[in-house]
Design a protein around this motif. Structure first.
Motif, PDB file in Angstrom:
ATOM      1  N   ALA A 190     -15.746   5.825  -3.422  1.00  0.00           N
ATOM      2  CA  ALA A 190     -15.939   5.317  -4.783  1.00  0.00           C
ATOM      3  C   ALA A 190     -15.443   3.883  -4.904  1.00  0.00           C
ATOM      4  O   ALA A 190     -16.101   3.032  -5.525  1.00  0.00           O
ATOM      5  CB  ALA A 190     -15.209   6.219  -5.772  1.00  0.00           C
ATOM      6  N   LEU A 191     -14.292   3.603  -4.295  1.00  0.00           N
ATOM      7  CA  LEU A 191     -13.745   2.247  -4.348  1.00  0.00           C
ATOM      8  C   LEU A 191     -14.683   1.266  -3.644  1.00  0.00           C
ATOM      9  O   LEU A 191     -14.989   0.184  -4.165  1.00  0.00           O
ATOM     10  CB  LEU A 191     -12.359   2.219  -3.698  1.00  0.00           C
ATOM     11  CG  LEU A 191     -11.709   0.841  -3.602  1.00  0.00           C
ATOM     12  CD1 LEU A 191     -11.430   0.293  -4.994  1.00  0.00           C
ATOM     13  CD2 LEU A 191     -10.426   0.904  -2.793  1.00  0.00           C
ATOM     14  N   ARG A 214     -17.912   1.540  -3.053  1.00  0.00           N
ATOM     15  CA  ARG A 214     -19.166   1.355  -3.791  1.00  0.00           C
ATOM     16  C   ARG A 214     -18.965   0.480  -5.025  1.00  0.00           C
ATOM     17  O   ARG A 214     -19.828  -0.307  -5.389  1.00  0.00           O
ATOM     18  CB  ARG A 214     -19.720   2.714  -4.212  1.00  0.00           C
ATOM     19  CG  ARG A 214     -20.424   3.401  -3.066  1.00  0.00           C
ATOM     20  CD  ARG A 214     -21.014   4.717  -3.495  1.00  0.00           C
ATOM     21  NE  ARG A 214     -22.018   5.137  -2.539  1.00  0.00           N
ATOM     22  CZ  ARG A 214     -23.319   5.147  -2.783  1.00  0.00           C
ATOM     23  NH1 ARG A 214     -23.773   4.775  -3.950  1.00  0.00           N
ATOM     24  NH2 ARG A 214     -24.172   5.533  -1.868  1.00  0.00           N
ATOM     25  N   ARG A 215     -17.832   0.643  -5.681  1.00  0.00           N
ATOM     26  CA  ARG A 215     -17.569  -0.158  -6.873  1.00  0.00           C
ATOM     27  C   ARG A 215     -17.448  -1.640  -6.519  1.00  0.00           C
ATOM     28  O   ARG A 215     -17.875  -2.514  -7.277  1.00  0.00           O
ATOM     29  CB  ARG A 215     -16.287   0.337  -7.552  1.00  0.00           C
ATOM     30  CG  ARG A 215     -15.807  -0.478  -8.742  1.00  0.00           C
ATOM     31  CD  ARG A 215     -16.832  -0.486  -9.851  1.00  0.00           C
ATOM     32  NE  ARG A 215     -16.337  -1.170 -11.023  1.00  0.00           N
ATOM     33  CZ  ARG A 215     -16.264  -2.498 -11.142  1.00  0.00           C
ATOM     34  NH1 ARG A 215     -16.664  -3.260 -10.157  1.00  0.00           N
ATOM     35  NH2 ARG A 215     -15.805  -3.050 -12.248  1.00  0.00           N
ATOM     36  N   ASP A 230     -20.906  -3.209  -5.343  1.00  0.00           N
ATOM     37  CA  ASP A 230     -21.948  -3.167  -6.376  1.00  0.00           C
ATOM     38  C   ASP A 230     -22.313  -4.592  -6.787  1.00  0.00           C
ATOM     39  O   ASP A 230     -21.509  -5.314  -7.379  1.00  0.00           O
ATOM     40  CB  ASP A 230     -21.419  -2.384  -7.589  1.00  0.00           C
ATOM     41  CG  ASP A 230     -22.494  -2.228  -8.657  1.00  0.00           C
ATOM     42  OD1 ASP A 230     -23.581  -2.807  -8.479  1.00  0.00           O
ATOM     43  OD2 ASP A 230     -22.251  -1.520  -9.651  1.00  0.00           O
TER      44      ASP A 230
END
Lengths: 123, 325
Positions: free
Chosen positions: B44-45, B47-48, B51
């Motif tokens: 998640a980190l 991908r954030r 982005d």
């Protein structure tokens, strides 16, 4: 006003603001953690951000409390997403979210009655 | 203007660094939590940060916030886990079990109680996989070495201040024309005019770099030299370590016998040359080196190891001017 009083007196699990945001994000359907992170940030126009620590700590507690559950991803999931876990809101989670929303709505009504929201109301 | 590839590279580098740092932060979480959610949190980190729909500054702020949040929530997780452990142990003791230990009461183990267990587990894994361990150690060695080298260069270029009294007030002055980019050396008469008429600087000095032959008892050696007037030491705010700098006044430059070309009237050598050149007595003051075609020094000193500000321009009758505001 009366709704607010009833909500405040209604016994039930307390949920944190982060957990409430997660429940609201999952109301639209099952999501993986990063999807929840994105949905919360977009819904609040960037005012609320859930870093991984807060997000997954909340997910762990909500799984234990039965507010959300692990589920399979959507059928059209990309290959890259197959290894991710998806989370969905449970009926209990929906009830808790509804109660929290009513409680907050009651509080907002009270604040409006006390004229704390003058100049910010668009209605 | 930044190109898209530069931004992508920066974003990728940020993701690598942030995820690497967050892997370390994950070690602070209880092992069950880490095993259950660790890879998801890292994903998640990452991908954030990568982005592209979000600005790089936002990604950087999120990475920093994630690390701080990770440390905070890891501590809370550990505390909660130990509270749960104590509750279970207490219940087992009341039920006649042995979870409470020999003392009979619940024992607080502290937030680092699992650390030794985690370390032993990590060491066992490293022993069982020598190939992985070797690759990890080599990677770490290369990474640390490369970082050390980069930091050494960056420190020398950007962090360590110039060894002058007030480097922030030093200004390099040159002449510019409309036909050429940048500045070029100023003529000596122009320098004298600037020096006489200017009111912006506290002091001005002229210098130009040239290779010199330095000869004494042994064979001559080629050294990097700088012709200057004696006020350069005032401008830089340094004093000779040995000897003296005669004629350090705010009046005309020391060597002004000719308005077109100053005549050298003294010399100073750096500490490095002095170390190689000194006699066993260690004294060089009063000795006269020969430089170029001149052998007429009246002053011999030794400046700090900083030397003078250097210019890549060839020696000429023109010079560059350093001024102190």
């Amino acid at each position: 006003m009366s709704d607010a009083s009833r909500s405040a007196e209604t016994p039930g699990p307390e949920i944190t603001p982060a957990a409430f945001h997660i429940l609201l994000a999952l109301a639209d359907g099952a999501m993986h953690g990063y999807g929840v992170m994105q949905a919360v940030e977009e819904a609040t126009h960037g005012e609320v951000r859930l870093p991984p620590g807060t997000l997954y700590r909340s997910i762990k507690k909500m799984l234990a409390a039965g507010l959300i559950e692990e589920t399979e991803g959507p059928a059209d999931v990309e290959e890259d997403d197959e290894r991710r876990r998806y989370y969905a809101i449970t009926p209990a989670g929906r009830r808790v979210a509804t109660r929290e929303a009513r409680r907050l709505a009651g509080l907002v009504g009270l604040a409006r009655a006390k004229r704390f929201l003058e100049g910010t109301d668009t209605a | 203007m930044r190109t898209a590839s530069t931004l992508t590279l920066r974003r990728w580098l940020l993701a690598v660094v942030a995820v690497g740092l967050y892997r370390i932060v994950l070690l602070a979480y209880p092992a069950p939590f880490r095993r259950r959610f660790g890879s998801e949190m890292l994903g998640a980190l990452r991908r954030r940060i990568v982005d592209r729909g979000r600005p790089l500054g936002s990604a950087l702020r999120f990475a920093l916030a994630a690390v701080a949040d990770g440390l905070r929530t890891a501590r809370l997780e550990r505390l909660e886990r130990h509270e749960e452990t104590n509750v279970v142990r207490d219940a087992a003791r009341h039920a006649g079990g042995t979870g409470g230990g020999a003392g009979g009461g619940p024992r607080w183990r502290g937030p680092l109680a699992d650390l030794d267990q985690d370390l032993r587990h990590a060491l066992r894994l490293l022993r069982q996989r020598p190939g992985f361990t070797t690759a990890t150690v080599l990677t770490l060695a290369l990474g640390i070495g490369a970082n050390t080298m980069i930091f050494t260069v960056a420190s020398g270029m950007f962090l360590r201040p110039l060894p002058y009294a007030d480097p922030g007030r030093l200004v390099n002055v040159g002449e510019a024309t409309r036909d050429a980019d940048g500045t070029m050396s100023a003529s000596y008469p122009n320098y004298l005019d600037w020096r006489r008429d200017q009111q912006a600087f506290e002091e001005m000095a002229l210098y130009w770099d040239t290779p010199l032959n330095l000869a004494h008892d042994d064979a001559p050696v080629r050294v990097n030299g700088t012709y200057t007037d004696v006020t350069l030491l005032d401008v830089l705010g340094v004093d000779p370590m040995l000897g003296r700098a005669s004629g350090r006044t705010r009046t005309a430059p020391a060597a002004t016998s000719s308005r077109c070309c100053p005549t050298p009237s003294g010399s100073a050598i750096s500490r490095g040359i002095r170390t190689r050149w000194a006699r066993p007595s260690g004294s060089t003051a009063g000795r006269t080196p020969s430089s170029g075609s001149c052998r007429r020094g009246s002053t011999s000193g030794s400046t700090p190891s900083c030397g003078c500000p250097t210019s890549s321009r060839p020696a000429s009758s023109a010079g560059r001017t350093t001024a102190s505001t």
